[in-house]
Design an enzyme around this catalytic site. Structure first.
Site, PDB file in Angstrom:
ATOM      1  CB  CYS A  73      -0.989   0.005   1.157  1.00  0.00           C
ATOM      2  SG  CYS A  73      -0.239   0.207   2.804  1.00  0.00           S
ATOM      3  CG  HIS A 112      -4.538   0.113   4.161  1.00  0.00           C
ATOM      4  ND1 HIS A 112      -3.792  -0.530   3.195  1.00  0.00           N
ATOM      5  CD2 HIS A 112      -5.684   0.503   3.543  1.00  0.00           C
ATOM      6  CE1 HIS A 112      -4.462  -0.531   2.053  1.00  0.00           C
ATOM      7  NE2 HIS A 112      -5.610   0.084   2.243  1.00  0.00           N
ATOM      8  CG  ASP A 127      -7.050   0.512  -0.902  1.00  0.00           C
ATOM      9  OD1 ASP A 127      -5.898   0.388  -1.351  1.00  0.00           O
ATOM     10  OD2 ASP A 127      -7.411   0.043   0.198  1.00  0.00           O
TER      11      ASP A 127
END
Length: 275
Positions: A73, A112, A127
């Site tokens: 991420c 995250h 995302d």
């Protein structure tokens, strides 16, 4: 101080199937997120090699666009946010706490990274770096209804710490991560990345995790366990026998150019044997 910018926007767009910069619309955002999760795999090979995971934009751009790699991420969503901003989207980075696979009520570290995108006053989360359960479409932030994507359905509900994202998996809702809209700076991501990539209790430092999406399917690889999950069908699973088969799988099924790094190969051998 100006934001760092992509050095090869045209190459990035070509990898995603665009011959010219698309307009910053909701349909563009949908196409970008769907294609990104299919083209650029989620993977943590650098962590397993013992090398530092560099998350500054030039390093990520070099790794993902020029070295045939993916990332997690802090890498993928950093690159993606730079793309969105280059195309004229109103977007910024936010962060959250992964609770997938944790006991209900667990409070995990803030590790995250994702993006908040506002289009005509409507807020979405977008995302491209959440591994095997990454949403493949932007999700409306301010409604609690079930939202369809090209893969699973998701929903976003209010939570004591902001919001909680859940996915419908095997006909039940499973929490993915808790997040809020707090302003994030590079140092916040640096701290999270340092924990994820170096802490001995971090999952990313202890096991191989790879994922990629496609039309109607998700592929995942956890240590030596390879699976293809097809919508509406039972998952296909098999165990990888040796490190060469694992490397071949990374290259053929996930389009990852595996670096010929001795520590990485030894770590992969150990993970296959000890799983």
């Amino acid at each position: 101080m100006s934001e760092p910018r992509l050095t090869d926007l045209a190459l990035y767009l070509r990898r995603l199937g665009f011959g010219a910069p698309p307009a910053p619309t909701l349909e563009t955002l949908r196409q970008l997120q769907l294609r990104h999760t299919g083209v650029f795999p989620f993977e943590n090979l650098t962590t397993l090699s013992g090398e530092p995971v560099l998350i500054d934009l030039p390093s990520v751009e070099k790794k993902v666009l020029h070295e045939g790699r993916g990332g997690y991420c802090y890498e993928l969503n950093n690159l993606y946010l730079a793309l969105l901003q280059s195309l004229g989207f109103e977007a910024r980075g936010i962060s959250g706490r992964v609770v997938m696979g944790q006991p209900e009520g667990a409070w995990t570290a803030r590790t995250h990274r994702l993006s908040l995108v506002t289009l005509d006053g409507v807020r979405y989360i977008s995302d491209v770096g959440f591994g095997g359960m990454v949403p493949t479409a932007p999700l409306l932030l301010d409604i609690a209804d079930e939202q369809l994507t090209p893969h699973e359905s998701y929903r976003i509900e209010q939570h004591a710490d902001g919001y909680i994202l859940s996915a419908r998996v095997a006909d039940e809702w499973r929490a993915m991560y808790i997040f809020d809209l707090q302003r994030q700076e590079d140092i916040d991501y640096a701290v999270g990345n340092w924990y994820v990539s170096t802490h001995p209790e971090s999952t990313f430092a202890r096991q191989l995790m790879v994922a990629r999406t496609g039309e109607g399917w998700r592929r995942t690889l956890n240590n030596g366990s390879f699976a293809i999950h097809r919508l509406g069908r039972d998952s296909e699973r098999r165990q990888v026998a040796d490190v060469q088969e694992l490397i071949d799988l990374l290259e053929s099924e996930f389009d990852i150019r595996v670096p010929p790094q001795a520590t990485l190969v030894r770590t992969l051998e150990r993970l296959i044997v000890t799983q």
